[in-house]
Design a protein around this motif. Structure first.
Motif, PDB file in Angstrom:
ATOM      1  N   THR A 202       0.826  -1.203   0.000  1.00  0.00           N
ATOM      2  CA  THR A 202       0.000   0.000   0.000  1.00  0.00           C
ATOM      3  C   THR A 202       0.864   1.258   0.000  1.00  0.00           C
ATOM      4  O   THR A 202       0.692   2.155  -0.833  1.00  0.00           O
ATOM      5  CB  THR A 202      -0.920   0.026   1.239  1.00  0.00           C
ATOM      6  OG1 THR A 202      -1.667  -1.176   1.303  1.00  0.00           O
ATOM      7  CG2 THR A 202      -1.872   1.208   1.190  1.00  0.00           C
ATOM      8  N   HIS A 205       3.800   0.760  -3.404  1.00  0.00           N
ATOM      9  CA  HIS A 205       3.355   0.441  -4.764  1.00  0.00           C
ATOM     10  C   HIS A 205       2.008   1.038  -5.132  1.00  0.00           C
ATOM     11  O   HIS A 205       1.825   1.532  -6.247  1.00  0.00           O
ATOM     12  CB  HIS A 205       3.379  -1.070  -4.958  1.00  0.00           C
ATOM     13  CG  HIS A 205       4.749  -1.645  -4.814  1.00  0.00           C
ATOM     14  ND1 HIS A 205       5.753  -1.405  -5.719  1.00  0.00           N
ATOM     15  CD2 HIS A 205       5.304  -2.406  -3.834  1.00  0.00           C
ATOM     16  CE1 HIS A 205       6.856  -2.001  -5.322  1.00  0.00           C
ATOM     17  NE2 HIS A 205       6.610  -2.616  -4.182  1.00  0.00           N
ATOM     18  N   MET A 206       1.049   1.016  -4.221  1.00  0.00           N
ATOM     19  CA  MET A 206      -0.221   1.672  -4.531  1.00  0.00           C
ATOM     20  C   MET A 206      -0.055   3.175  -4.642  1.00  0.00           C
ATOM     21  O   MET A 206      -0.610   3.809  -5.539  1.00  0.00           O
ATOM     22  CB  MET A 206      -1.272   1.317  -3.481  1.00  0.00           C
ATOM     23  CG  MET A 206      -1.969  -0.016  -3.706  1.00  0.00           C
ATOM     24  SD  MET A 206      -3.254  -0.352  -2.480  1.00  0.00           S
ATOM     25  CE  MET A 206      -4.332   1.073  -2.690  1.00  0.00           C
ATOM     26  N   SER A 207       0.718   3.762  -3.735  1.00  0.00           N
ATOM     27  CA  SER A 207       0.897   5.221  -3.784  1.00  0.00           C
ATOM     28  C   SER A 207       1.590   5.629  -5.075  1.00  0.00           C
ATOM     29  O   SER A 207       1.195   6.597  -5.734  1.00  0.00           O
ATOM     30  CB  SER A 207       1.682   5.714  -2.563  1.00  0.00           C
ATOM     31  OG  SER A 207       3.020   5.262  -2.587  1.00  0.00           O
ATOM     32  N   GLY A 209       1.825   3.731  -7.942  1.00  0.00           N
ATOM     33  CA  GLY A 209       1.057   3.320  -9.119  1.00  0.00           C
ATOM     34  C   GLY A 209      -0.141   4.199  -9.395  1.00  0.00           C
ATOM     35  O   GLY A 209      -0.417   4.564 -10.544  1.00  0.00           O
ATOM     36  N   LEU A 210      -0.871   4.578  -8.353  1.00  0.00           N
ATOM     37  CA  LEU A 210      -2.039   5.435  -8.534  1.00  0.00           C
ATOM     38  C   LEU A 210      -1.630   6.870  -8.869  1.00  0.00           C
ATOM     39  O   LEU A 210      -2.296   7.544  -9.658  1.00  0.00           O
ATOM     40  CB  LEU A 210      -2.912   5.398  -7.282  1.00  0.00           C
ATOM     41  CG  LEU A 210      -3.674   4.080  -7.086  1.00  0.00           C
ATOM     42  CD1 LEU A 210      -4.209   3.964  -5.664  1.00  0.00           C
ATOM     43  CD2 LEU A 210      -4.810   3.951  -8.088  1.00  0.00           C
ATOM     44  N   THR A 211      -0.529   7.333  -8.285  1.00  0.00           N
ATOM     45  CA  THR A 211      -0.018   8.654  -8.655  1.00  0.00           C
ATOM     46  C   THR A 211       0.466   8.645 -10.101  1.00  0.00           C
ATOM     47  O   THR A 211       0.304   9.639 -10.832  1.00  0.00           O
ATOM     48  CB  THR A 211       1.137   9.069  -7.723  1.00  0.00           C
ATOM     49  OG1 THR A 211       0.662   9.095  -6.369  1.00  0.00           O
ATOM     50  CG2 THR A 211       1.668  10.450  -8.079  1.00  0.00           C
ATOM     51  N   PHE A 349       1.106   1.989 -13.601  1.00  0.00           N
ATOM     52  CA  PHE A 349      -0.145   1.682 -12.919  1.00  0.00           C
ATOM     53  C   PHE A 349      -0.516   0.203 -13.032  1.00  0.00           C
ATOM     54  O   PHE A 349      -0.799  -0.439 -12.011  1.00  0.00           O
ATOM     55  CB  PHE A 349      -1.280   2.568 -13.433  1.00  0.00           C
ATOM     56  CG  PHE A 349      -2.624   2.152 -12.898  1.00  0.00           C
ATOM     57  CD1 PHE A 349      -2.933   2.300 -11.549  1.00  0.00           C
ATOM     58  CD2 PHE A 349      -3.578   1.588 -13.743  1.00  0.00           C
ATOM     59  CE1 PHE A 349      -4.167   1.890 -11.046  1.00  0.00           C
ATOM     60  CE2 PHE A 349      -4.812   1.185 -13.254  1.00  0.00           C
ATOM     61  CZ  PHE A 349      -5.105   1.329 -11.899  1.00  0.00           C
ATOM     62  N   HIS A 352       2.555  -1.667 -10.863  1.00  0.00           N
ATOM     63  CA  HIS A 352       2.712  -1.347  -9.446  1.00  0.00           C
ATOM     64  C   HIS A 352       1.388  -1.022  -8.759  1.00  0.00           C
ATOM     65  O   HIS A 352       1.123  -1.502  -7.655  1.00  0.00           O
ATOM     66  CB  HIS A 352       3.701  -0.196  -9.275  1.00  0.00           C
ATOM     67  CG  HIS A 352       5.089  -0.556  -9.676  1.00  0.00           C
ATOM     68  ND1 HIS A 352       5.971  -1.169  -8.816  1.00  0.00           N
ATOM     69  CD2 HIS A 352       5.738  -0.426 -10.860  1.00  0.00           C
ATOM     70  CE1 HIS A 352       7.113  -1.392  -9.443  1.00  0.00           C
ATOM     71  NE2 HIS A 352       6.999  -0.943 -10.690  1.00  0.00           N
ATOM     72  N   GLY A 353       0.566  -0.210  -9.407  1.00  0.00           N
ATOM     73  CA  GLY A 353      -0.721   0.123  -8.806  1.00  0.00           C
ATOM     74  C   GLY A 353      -1.631  -1.082  -8.687  1.00  0.00           C
ATOM     75  O   GLY A 353      -2.106  -1.428  -7.597  1.00  0.00           O
ATOM     76  N   THR A 399      -7.073   4.536  -2.129  1.00  0.00           N
ATOM     77  CA  THR A 399      -7.171   4.858  -3.555  1.00  0.00           C
ATOM     78  C   THR A 399      -7.716   6.268  -3.763  1.00  0.00           C
ATOM     79  O   THR A 399      -7.164   7.057  -4.544  1.00  0.00           O
ATOM     80  CB  THR A 399      -8.066   3.838  -4.279  1.00  0.00           C
ATOM     81  OG1 THR A 399      -7.490   2.532  -4.154  1.00  0.00           O
ATOM     82  CG2 THR A 399      -8.218   4.191  -5.753  1.00  0.00           C
TER      83      THR A 399
END
Length: 439
Positions: A202, A205-207, A209-211, A349, A352-353, A399
């Motif tokens: 979270t 990788h989420m930060s 990928g979503l960015t 994304f 990684h996202g 998200t």
């Protein structure tokens, strides 16, 4: 001092201010005695810190090999500069924002360890009781360094370097630090909800990928979106090797000890990445696509990403499922993305996202206290709902937070310093237009 061809004294003023702050606020520490340290753990964590750091140069090669030849240096430098920028931010106030005294469970007090004061004196962190607090702090820095570097693949070949540096500063302060605090600090809101993130699915990788998705949407497509001519596949292979190698410290190091848990995390990391790489090329083969070096590398990285939040919480058998499922979903999203008008140049994304989100959800499915005693509630696979529900809520909340903040920060950066290079600069290539260098 020259930036992008124009004289600017802002960097000199900044450095002067930094020197003054260092002189005014740095104190002579009283080193903690360290009677409780386990020096096998200390040695392992020193090694893990070096392993995680080598991932950022590895990422530079991974991305650098994928872009056009005229943009290789610029793309690689975008990763390397993170090692300088984030290190300075981390020591001044960044570590405090993540692990300082909690303010509402969403951010740390920036004065808690301002200029690293109190870090050498402090007793060990509760989650890492056998290593120096300073070692814990510098290990965590390496995660903060690679996260903004991951984003760069989304806007590769079309972003101004100076604007990029400003953006990663804002990203670190307003996205990475709050998310890391909420997830890893004992008083963080996600931590208290029961959300598990062993090594950064979270947070990292989420930060990133979503960015990256927000960045691709905001900057719109490049001039040559549909012309993909990688400069050097051998760079991609080298970068993948360094990332794979460094991920040992990334995941197994997050046990904070030379222990059975570190060994388990190492095994699950190895098996998930292998399963994902194989799944990726099998999917390509089912469509008549030849097995490619690029496919194997992307598949392996997707598996590494997906197992990151779960590495110290799931069985080896379940790690194979995590890697394979992540590879299937990521490959489908990549196929969709290539048919869309979203110019996420290097598919940050989908890799990684999406990989991070799949890993977060499957942690809620397969985590078990039999592997790690910190798992208070077993995952959905074991017939319990509480952990999985917390991960669903955490996924949705994270998200929304990341995407909203990313668009705001992109707009602020663009208002201060234009994000996109000119058409002429994009045509000549960022190596020449931004740095005056070429291969």
């Amino acid at each position: 001092m020259v930036l992008s061809g124009k004289k600017s004294y802002v960097p000199l003023v900044f450095m002067g201010i930094l020197v003054i702050i260092s002189l005014l606020f740095s104190k002579t520490p009283q080193i903690h005695s360290g009677s409780e340290y386990n020096y096998a753990d200390v040695a392992w964590m020193l090694t893990s810190t070096a392993l995680v750091l080598i991932m950022t140069p590895g990422l530079a090669y991974f991305y650098g090999g994928m872009v056009k030849k005229k943009n290789v240096i610029s793309t690689m430098l975008q990763s390397f500069i993170c090692m300088a920028v984030v290190a300075v931010l981390w020591v001044v106030f960044g570590f405090s924002l993540v692990f300082g005294d909690s303010v509402g469970g969403v951010i740390g007090n920036p004065t808690t360890y301002f200029m690293f004061n109190g870090v050498l004196e402090r007793a060990p962190w509760d989650g890492a009781p056998t290593i120096p607090f300073a070692l814990f702090a510098i290990y965590q820095l390496k995660f903060a360094i690679i996260t903004p570097a991951l984003i760069t693949g989304a806007f590769a070949e079309r972003i101004r370097f100076t604007s990029y540096v400003l953006f990663i500063c804002l990203f670190f302060i307003f996205i990475y630090a709050p998310l890391a605090h909420a997830t890893w600090h004992p008083d963080g809101v996600l931590f208290k909800m029961g959300v598990l993130d062993f090594a950064g699915g979270t947070v990292v990788h989420m930060s990133a990928g979503l960015t990256a998705l927000a960045s691709a949407l905001y900057l719109k497509k490049g001039k040559d979106m549909y012309v993909h001519t990688p400069a050097r596949i051998t760079y991609v292979l080298l970068g993948t090797g360094l990332l794979w190698f460094g991920w040992i410290g990334f995941n197994a190091g997050s046990a904070f000890s030379a222990s059975e848990l570190a060994a388990t995390a190492l095994i699950t990391t190895s098996t998930a990445s292998g399963a994902a790489a194989l799944t990726y090329i099998f999917l390509d083969a089912s469509k008549g696509i030849k097995p490619s070096a690029m496919g194997v590398c992307i598949g392996a990285v997707v598996g590494l990403v997906a197992i990151t939040p779960a590495a110290g919480f799931v069985t080896v058998g379940h790690s194979l499922i995590v890697g394979a499922v992540a590879a299937v979903i990521s490959r489908l999203v990549i196929a969709w993305r290539t048919r869309s008008r979203i110019d996420d140049t290097l598919d940050v994304f989908p890799s990684h996202g999406v990989g991070g989100m799949v890993g977060m959800l499957l942690t809620g499915v397969f985590a078990t206290g039999a592997i790690n005693s910190v798992v208070a509630d077993n995952g959905l696979f074991y017939g319990e709902w509480k952990l999985f529900s917390a991960h669903i809520i955490g996924l949705i909340g994270s998200t929304v937070f990341i995407l909203v903040m990313a668009f705001i920060l992109l707009k602020i950066t663009d208002m201060i310093s234009s994000l996109r290079v000119s058409d002429a600069d994009e045509e000549v290539g960022l190596d020449i237009s931004q740095h005056g260098e070429k291969l």
